[in-house]
Design an enzyme around this catalytic site. Structure first.
Site, short mmCIF file in Angstrom:
data_model
loop_
_atom_site.label_atom_id
_atom_site.label_comp_id
_atom_site.label_asym_id
_atom_site.label_seq_id
_atom_site.Cartn_x
_atom_site.Cartn_y
_atom_site.Cartn_z
N TRP A 79 0.89 -1.16 0.00
CA TRP A 79 0.00 0.00 0.00
C TRP A 79 0.92 1.21 0.00
CZ3 TRP A 79 -1.04 4.01 3.60
CH2 TRP A 79 -2.20 4.74 3.36
N GLU A 466 -18.33 8.74 14.51
CA GLU A 466 -18.03 7.38 14.07
C GLU A 466 -18.87 7.02 12.84
OE1 GLU A 466 -15.72 5.43 14.58
OE2 GLU A 466 -16.44 3.46 13.96
N GLU A 473 -15.30 6.41 4.74
CA GLU A 473 -14.23 5.45 4.47
C GLU A 473 -14.58 4.49 3.35
OE1 GLU A 473 -13.65 3.94 8.68
OE2 GLU A 473 -11.58 3.95 8.01
N HIS A 489 -23.47 27.76 13.97
CA HIS A 489 -22.28 28.62 14.02
C HIS A 489 -21.46 28.52 12.72
CE1 HIS A 489 -23.17 29.60 18.12
NE2 HIS A 489 -23.29 28.32 18.41
#
Ligand code: AGP
Length: 591
Positions: A79, A466, A473, A489
């Protein structure tokens, strides 16, 4: 250009045909890297290298491994973290004469100066990799003997690595490690080395863990471990691991991720039924300051730990991304650092742990992988016992981290009466898993959307973080998370028709306020998908998932599961591979 890698590595010496044995083992390591793959085997007196860009399944079709005889070899799945994944940069790499061949995981920090010296001495380089330098470095040593040349070369290398090497005509494997995992698998008349135990569970359950600064020499009859500096031989007992190959297989599930989602009830039970909880609680009790370091999902587990501990005690906990810890290392004697990591090999977490220890802090590890770097360097480890997690994304490791941390908090806060609540989650989780089809239908409706905001308050903000992480992902969709009250905000300016808001709205003390936030989003035409165990809150959503009622303190465990399922089904519907998301790897062993 500099190329360094995060990879799966394997070495085999024994009686089997090495090429196909190595390929089978590499398939079990593909979660560590999957942009290129290669094998080197000594065959009829010369070392044959076959390597290519791409995934193992494609490589297998074209590599012709069945035709390669030879019983000693090495293999690698890569990778890339720098530089393009291509055939030339794929491992294994060899010296000028193809006699010393190596694979490597990690980063050689002084490779530029080594390369310059070697080039001046006449060595010719074929790739951009730091790895190739090691093969030439071994070749350049004056020592004729393979082991002596390997040791002399390894002593000159700076950085982090696990290296596995073979040499033409030698018949042995020599390997070494520094801050990068490497285990030795002991078979009958055969030996393995690998980045991770699941790689070789088909062949053995008996392992020795190589430590930093050691090297090992393997042949078909056994292994010898020595210190790299000094050369002293090290005696280490092997250990038997009760993981089975079955545990590292899909068991009829389409992907590891969905299998691991379905293992969460047992994973939670195993995380909370044994372990040195008493010692861990005493460690925390005695601490002046508590800090959590972790990355990704493990960091989210740390946020839940902080919230629950601060609710139930007067203790304060600082939670840091491990990669940020060095910029605020406010630790010293009296601090206990809780390092949370599924793999126990995450470089950022390890760097934070080492810094904390240097400054006199004690380290409590929360980890899944027995014998990993973190567990060796921590003062004490609580193990998840979740079994191998193969999918790159954390699912069962996350919820079992939560269960373990809840139990720890209950002991520290002397609220063991709450522990039963963890066991009671099982039937609620079962109900969510039984209705997985609902999440599949919801995924069908959402898979064409491009922008998601996950919102929650208090404990549910960690759940929202999460959920967003899972979705981005494995689906490559834009997903971010905010505490629901923060929307006004700034982020509210991004809401408009087509944007999806996923609201985590348990019927706890956040209920009224999050219901207000849901309406706030709807007023900007965003479509809100509500996850709630409260009928009124749920029905505010254009789409909703009504979850079983549990003690609100446990909502992060229960609510994470439908969010995992949603991400999984969207990923599948989009034609992505949920087990192997692009650009990501399971153990992130580079900082
Ligand atoms: C989670 O789905 C991730 N793949 C990632 O964020 C992971 O949690 C992180 O890299 C930390 O890993 P660790 O728990 O092994 O240290």
């Amino acid at each position: 250009m500099r190329v360094s890698d995060m990879c799966g590595i394997i070495g085999y010496v024994g009686f089997r045909q090495a090429a196909t044995t190595i390929l089978k083992a590499l398939k079990n390591l593909e979660y560590r890297g999957y942009d290129s793959v290669g094998i080197a085997v000594e065959e009829k007196g010369r070392i044959r290298i076959v390597k290519d860009k791409g995934r193992i399944a494609d490589f297998e079709k074209t590599a012709g491994l069945e035709g390669i005889s030879g019983t000693v070899g090495i293999g690698h799945t890569r990778w890339a973290t720098h530089g393009v994944p291509n055939q030339v940069n794929a491992h294994p790499h060899s010296d000028c004469h193809g006699k010393t061949v190596i694979i490597h995981n990690g980063i050689i920090e002084n490779f530029e100066s080594l390369k310059e010296q070697l080039a001046k001495a006449g060595h010719r380089f074929k790739s951009d990799t730091d790895t190739e330098v090691i093969a030439h470095l071994i070749e350049s040593q004056k020592e004729d003997d393979f082991e002596s040349a390997f040791v002399a070369a390894a002593r000159k290398i700076e950085g982090t690595y696990s290296i596995v090497a073979i040499r033409q005509g030698d018949g042995r494997i020599i390997c070494s490690r520094k801050s990068s995992p490497l285990i030795i698998g002991i078979g009958k008349k055969e030996m393995f080395c690998a980045s991770d135990m699941p790689a070789v569970l088909d062949y053995t359950n008996e392992f020795v863990i190589l430590k930093d600064g050691e090297y090992a020499v393997l042949d078909a009859t056994g292994h010898r471990i020595c210190e790299l500096q000094g050369g002293r031989q090290v005696k280490r007992r092997s250990m038997r691991i009760d993981w089975t190959r079955q545990m590292a297989q899909k068991d009829g599930f389409a992907h590891f991720m969905i299998k691991e989602i379905h293992q969460q009830q047992s994973a939670i039970r195993l995380a909370t039924t044994s372990g040195e909880y008493g010692r861990a609680a005493r460690l925390l009790d005695g601490a002046k300051m508590l800090r959590v370091v972790a990355c990704g999902s493990s960091y989210h587990a740390g946020l839940v730990f902080k919230n629950v501990l601060e609710r139930l005690t007067d203790r304060h906990v600082e939670v840091s991304y491990a990669s940020e810890f060095m910029h605020l290392p406010n630790v010293g004697k009296g601090t206990v650092v809780i390092a949370i990591s599924q793999s126990g090999e995450t470089a950022d977490t390890m760097a934070a742990v080492r810094l904390a220890k240097e400054r006199g802090a004690k380290v409590l590890a929360v980890c899944n992988v027995v014998g990993s770097s973190l567990t060796r360097e921590a003062d004490l480890t609580l193990y998840l016992n979740a079994g191998p997690e193969i999918a790159v994304v954390a699912t069962k490791s996350f919820t079992s981290q939560l269960a373990l941390l809840y139990k720890l908090v209950f002991i520290v806060s002397k609220r063991q009466d709450l522990e039963q609540g963890i066991a009671d989650l099982s039937s609620a989780i079962d109900a969510v898993l039984t209705k997985a089809g609902d999440m599949e239908k919801l995924a069908e409706k959402l898979c064409k959307s491009t922008d998601f905001f996950f919102i929650g308050r208090g404990l549910s903000h960690a759940t929202a973080l999460e959920g967003a992480l899972k979705l981005k992902e494995i689906t490559y969709l834009h997903a971010e998370s905010y505490p629901a009250g923060e929307l006004k905000h700034g982020p509210l300016s991004l809401l408009e028709g087509g944007v999806k808001v996923v609201a985590i709205a348990p019927g706890d003390e956040t209920r009224t306020k999050i219901m207000g936030n849901i309406k706030e989003c709807q007023a900007r035409n965003a479509e809100v998908i509500v996850f709630s165990d409260d009928k009124d809150a749920a029905r505010l959503g254009t789409e909703f998932a009504l979850l079983p009622k549990v003690d609100p303190i446990f909502s992060p465990i229960l609510f994470s599961i439908p969010l995992q399922l949603l991400a999984y089904y969207i990923s599948v519907k989009k034609g992505c591979d949920p087990d192997k998301p692009r650009n990501l790897a399971k153990s992130v062993t580079v900082e």
